[in-house]
Design a protein around this motif. Structure first.
Motif, PDB file in Angstrom:
ATOM      1  N   ALA A 112      29.122   8.103 -70.118  1.00 55.78           N
ATOM      2  CA  ALA A 112      28.160   9.202 -70.410  1.00 55.78           C
ATOM      3  C   ALA A 112      27.813   9.661 -68.822  1.00 55.78           C
ATOM      4  O   ALA A 112      27.671  11.060 -68.757  1.00 55.78           O
ATOM      5  CB  ALA A 112      26.651   8.571 -70.847  1.00 55.78           C
ATOM      6  N   ARG A 137      28.137  13.646 -67.827  1.00 58.14           N
ATOM      7  CA  ARG A 137      27.096  14.368 -67.098  1.00 58.14           C
ATOM      8  C   ARG A 137      27.350  14.883 -65.715  1.00 58.14           C
ATOM      9  O   ARG A 137      27.170  16.030 -65.499  1.00 58.14           O
ATOM     10  CB  ARG A 137      25.960  13.227 -66.796  1.00 58.14           C
ATOM     11  N   ARG A 182      27.320  18.124 -71.878  1.00 61.38           N
ATOM     12  CA  ARG A 182      26.223  17.346 -71.941  1.00 61.38           C
ATOM     13  C   ARG A 182      25.754  16.918 -73.125  1.00 61.38           C
ATOM     14  O   ARG A 182      25.182  15.987 -73.112  1.00 61.38           O
ATOM     15  CB  ARG A 182      25.139  18.649 -71.358  1.00 61.38           C
ATOM     16  N   PHE A 183      26.001  17.525 -74.138  1.00 61.63           N
ATOM     17  CA  PHE A 183      25.788  17.239 -75.578  1.00 61.63           C
ATOM     18  C   PHE A 183      26.514  15.714 -75.747  1.00 61.63           C
ATOM     19  O   PHE A 183      26.007  14.834 -76.477  1.00 61.63           O
ATOM     20  CB  PHE A 183      26.032  18.001 -76.649  1.00 61.63           C
ATOM     21  N   PHE A 229      25.065  12.948 -73.980  1.00 63.89           N
ATOM     22  CA  PHE A 229      23.631  12.595 -74.726  1.00 63.89           C
ATOM     23  C   PHE A 229      24.259  11.461 -75.708  1.00 63.89           C
ATOM     24  O   PHE A 229      23.719  10.406 -75.870  1.00 63.89           O
ATOM     25  CB  PHE A 229      23.190  13.561 -75.221  1.00 63.89           C
ATOM     26  N   GLY A 258      25.723   8.135 -74.210  1.00 60.92           N
ATOM     27  CA  GLY A 258      24.665   7.514 -73.790  1.00 60.92           C
ATOM     28  C   GLY A 258      24.014   6.685 -74.818  1.00 60.92           C
ATOM     29  O   GLY A 258      23.712   5.492 -74.597  1.00 60.92           O
ATOM     30  N   ASP A 263      18.877  15.126 -73.046  1.00 60.88           N
ATOM     31  CA  ASP A 263      19.720  13.995 -72.318  1.00 60.88           C
ATOM     32  C   ASP A 263      18.773  13.353 -71.598  1.00 60.88           C
ATOM     33  O   ASP A 263      18.687  12.016 -71.611  1.00 60.88           O
ATOM     34  CB  ASP A 263      21.084  14.535 -71.965  1.00 60.88           C
ATOM     35  N   ASP A 264      18.163  14.037 -70.653  1.00 62.93           N
ATOM     36  CA  ASP A 264      17.062  13.354 -69.644  1.00 62.93           C
ATOM     37  C   ASP A 264      16.267  12.746 -70.557  1.00 62.93           C
ATOM     38  O   ASP A 264      15.744  11.582 -70.012  1.00 62.93           O
ATOM     39  CB  ASP A 264      16.651  14.473 -68.789  1.00 62.93           C
TER      40      ASP A 264
END
Length: 216
Positions: free
Chosen positions: A112, A116, A135-136, A139, A142, A204-205
């Motif tokens: 992950a 990122r 980025r997806f 996510f 992660g 994601d954050d």
């Protein structure tokens, strides 16, 4: 003891062995001697006392004697305590590392954090399509690394989104929007934008800070 009366002429200066043994047996059979003998309890008490005395007495010869066992026991206990302090209690079953599956028809095994970082690099150069897709994936990876959602090989984005929404209900709306954005860019070839990337990045954050729902 009663010794048969003998005349001075009949009394030998030294008795023969058989006669000496007979006299000794007659003498020791006297109840006075039997009463003076230690009982079984006395013998046990004497043995215990000798053992305790020997345990705490170092011989003059310089040998350790029973002290060797005491010192050895103390050393073993100390080693065990130090090992527990350093390494902790041993686990009965080691925790297996989560398997790394392909994500959405792509054999991407990056972590992950790696995804990122690559997404941020793509965003920095204005490649929004690549940034959104990466980025997806970050996510999704992660959540898999944390054991919240583990998408099986071949799982679609929509199926993953439903599972993730069930695990993280507060993020359900944002997750639905981000999944739709991923589909638009990845499969429908619609161009990504900075705003679309921000939607996925914010999701994601938020997922990193979120805690999964506890089943009722």
């Amino acid at each position: 003891m009663t010794i048969p009366a003998l005349s001075a002429a009949d009394l030998p200066l030294l008795p023969d062995p058989d006669q000496a043994r007979e006299w000794a047996e007659q003498e020791l059979s006297d109840p006075v001697y039997q009463a003076a003998e230690p009982t079984v309890v006395d013998r046990i008490a004497q043995a215990v006392a000798r053992f305790v005395r020997d345990l705490f007495t170092v011989p003059d010869t310089g040998g350790w004697g029973p002290w060797a066992f005491v010192v050895l026991g103390v050393i073993v206990v100390a080693v065990v305590v130090v090992a527990l302090l350093i390494w902790g209690r041993p686990r009965l079953t080691p925790r297996a590392a989560p398997a790394v599956h392909a994500l959405f028809d792509d054999d991407d095994v990056r972590s992950a954090d790696e995804l990122r970082a690559d997404a941020a690099a793509a965003a920095a150069r204005g490649d929004w399509d690549e940034a959104i897709v990466l980025r997806f994936r970050a996510f999704a990876r992660g959540l898999a690394e944390r054991g919240i959602v583990d998408p099986p090989p071949g799982a679609t984005v929509r199926a993953f989104a439903r599972a993730a929404s069930a695990a993280l209900p507060p993020l359900a709306d944002a997750l639905d929007t981000a999944a739709e954005t991923f589909d638009d860019v990845r499969y429908l070839r619609r161009p990504g934008t900075a705003e679309s990337y921000r939607v996925v990045a914010d999701l994601d954050d938020a997922a990193v800070r979120a805690r999964p729902a506890v089943p009722a």
